[in-house]
Design a protein around this motif. Sequence first.
Motif, short mmCIF file in Angstrom:
data_model
loop_
_atom_site.label_atom_id
_atom_site.label_comp_id
_atom_site.label_asym_id
_atom_site.label_seq_id
_atom_site.Cartn_x
_atom_site.Cartn_y
_atom_site.Cartn_z
N THR A 139 5.00 -3.47 1.54
CA THR A 139 4.79 -4.79 0.68
C THR A 139 4.25 -5.87 1.19
O THR A 139 3.78 -6.96 0.81
CB THR A 139 6.20 -5.21 0.15
OG1 THR A 139 7.18 -5.03 1.37
CG2 THR A 139 6.88 -4.24 -0.96
N ALA A 140 4.24 -5.92 2.59
CA ALA A 140 3.59 -7.09 3.39
C ALA A 140 2.65 -6.49 4.42
O ALA A 140 2.60 -5.05 4.49
CB ALA A 140 4.75 -7.69 4.28
N PRO A 141 1.67 -7.14 5.02
CA PRO A 141 0.71 -6.69 5.88
C PRO A 141 1.02 -5.90 6.95
O PRO A 141 2.23 -5.89 7.38
CB PRO A 141 0.04 -7.78 6.49
CG PRO A 141 0.29 -8.80 5.52
CD PRO A 141 1.68 -8.69 4.89
N ASP A 142 0.37 -4.46 7.21
CA ASP A 142 0.68 -3.52 8.23
C ASP A 142 0.37 -4.51 9.65
O ASP A 142 -0.75 -4.92 9.54
CB ASP A 142 -0.21 -2.35 8.00
CG ASP A 142 0.12 -1.30 8.90
OD1 ASP A 142 0.17 -1.61 10.15
OD2 ASP A 142 0.20 -0.23 8.60
N ILE A 189 3.53 -8.06 -9.79
CA ILE A 189 3.74 -8.73 -8.79
C ILE A 189 3.09 -7.96 -7.41
O ILE A 189 3.74 -6.95 -7.28
CB ILE A 189 4.99 -9.64 -8.38
CG1 ILE A 189 5.42 -9.92 -9.72
CG2 ILE A 189 4.79 -10.58 -7.50
CD1 ILE A 189 5.69 -11.38 -10.08
N GLY A 190 2.31 -8.40 -6.74
CA GLY A 190 1.76 -7.61 -5.81
C GLY A 190 0.79 -8.46 -4.42
O GLY A 190 0.76 -9.60 -4.35
N ARG A 191 0.64 -7.54 -3.59
CA ARG A 191 -0.41 -8.26 -2.49
C ARG A 191 -1.71 -7.39 -2.72
O ARG A 191 -1.93 -6.32 -2.87
CB ARG A 191 0.44 -7.46 -1.29
CG ARG A 191 -0.16 -8.37 0.04
CD ARG A 191 0.75 -7.79 1.12
NE ARG A 191 0.68 -6.48 1.54
CZ ARG A 191 -0.28 -5.88 2.07
NH1 ARG A 191 -1.15 -6.53 2.47
NH2 ARG A 191 -0.24 -4.49 2.27
N ASP A 196 1.68 -2.96 -5.47
CA ASP A 196 2.68 -3.79 -6.06
C ASP A 196 3.97 -3.64 -5.33
O ASP A 196 4.32 -3.29 -4.43
CB ASP A 196 2.86 -2.95 -7.76
CG ASP A 196 3.61 -1.88 -7.80
OD1 ASP A 196 4.26 -1.31 -6.57
OD2 ASP A 196 3.31 -1.13 -8.77
N SER A 197 5.06 -4.29 -6.10
CA SER A 197 6.44 -4.31 -5.42
C SER A 197 7.12 -3.31 -5.21
O SER A 197 8.01 -3.24 -4.36
CB SER A 197 7.30 -5.41 -6.33
OG SER A 197 7.05 -5.20 -7.56
N GLU A 198 6.69 -2.06 -5.78
CA GLU A 198 7.22 -0.62 -5.61
C GLU A 198 6.26 0.21 -4.43
O GLU A 198 6.55 1.42 -4.41
CB GLU A 198 7.42 -0.09 -7.07
CG GLU A 198 8.81 0.09 -7.46
CD GLU A 198 9.01 -0.97 -8.65
OE1 GLU A 198 8.29 -0.31 -9.58
OE2 GLU A 198 9.67 -1.72 -8.59
N GLU A 199 5.56 -0.71 -3.97
CA GLU A 199 4.43 -0.11 -2.90
C GLU A 199 3.47 0.84 -3.53
O GLU A 199 3.19 1.88 -2.87
CB GLU A 199 5.40 0.74 -1.87
CG GLU A 199 6.29 -0.29 -1.09
CD GLU A 199 7.03 0.53 0.46
OE1 GLU A 199 6.17 1.36 0.88
OE2 GLU A 199 8.23 0.22 0.51
#
Length: 249
Positions: free
Chosen positions: A142-145, A187-189, A202-205
């Motif tokens: 969900t956040a940067p590696d 919602i996502g990155r 997304d928020s569920e990866e």
Amino acid sequence: MVGTSLMFFIVSGSNAQEVGDHQYTTEAIERGSRIYSRECALCHGPQGDIVDGVNLRSGVFKSVQSDEDLRQVVFSGAGQGQMPAFGLNDADLSAIVAYIRAGFDPEGVAVRIGDPGRGQSLFQGKGECVNCHRVNGIGPRTAPDLSEIGVIRTPASLQRNLLDPATAILPINRPVRIITRGEETVIGRRLNEDTYTVQVIDSEERLRSFRKADLVSYEISMRPSKGPTALSSDEVADVVGYLLTLRGQ
Ligand code: HEC
Ligand code: HEC
């Protein structure tokens, strides 16, 4: 009214102080520059790159990682007597470390760098970083590696992300909120974006790809996804020390 403006003052004041506590002062860097010319430049050269396998200005060392390691090497010497021990006092040791960490730039920023081992424990425990970040194949997406973050970011940028994530956030890392024609809200990155498409986690990866033409709305959030860290300045120094060791596998 009075209460509001007072509050603003306290917040901005304590913030500035906090950054100061995480970094070396300009005075220390300047003092370090004088010590360097006097004691170190003879062997290491004006740019710090003459000794094989060591580049002091850009932070390439043989065994040194933390600031404490740096102080220890200067205090006790290195290379079985090739580098002598300098019996410097505490303030002078801090000054030389500051000058090296500032990249030999008297106007530079010298971030304190702590112990990577302690930093790793904080990363996995109290700091709760593993709740969002992935390192070397372990953790959520969900956040940067952060597996290679030590190569791609400077110590100052890593520290800023922890102390003041709202200003440190990179445009590509801003969270997005998408509404599709099918009325799904995602919602996502962002991983990638071009004129016509956008790819997000997304928020569920899940990795999702959208054609912009198929979207009802596509907003880039200005809200940071996390607040400033509650870790102390010593703990932040340790975490930065750990992040700098993440250089891919
Ligand atoms: C007489 C020459 C000489 C002087 C003077 C000298 N150094 Fe060194 N330094 C060396 C050599 C040679 C090495 C590499 C030692 C080795 O191979 O382990 C070294 C290594 C280092 C390292 C890397 C240590 C590691 O294991 O990562 C640092 C940091 C360093 N020096 C800082 C300084 C600073 C700061 C000063 C001045 C206070 C200084 N040196 C003065 C010769 C010198
Ligand atoms: C609530 C989830 C969350 C937590 C907890 C969290 N982060 Fe983050 N972090 C993010 C997100 C999302 C981003 C990307 C947006 C941004 O840069 O703020 C990010 C960005 C970063 C970056 C910048 C990445 C880059 O590409 O420059 C670093 C470094 C970082 N985090 C380190 C940490 C560390 C260390 C901790 C623990 C002390 C931590 N984070 C805790 C969500 C989190």
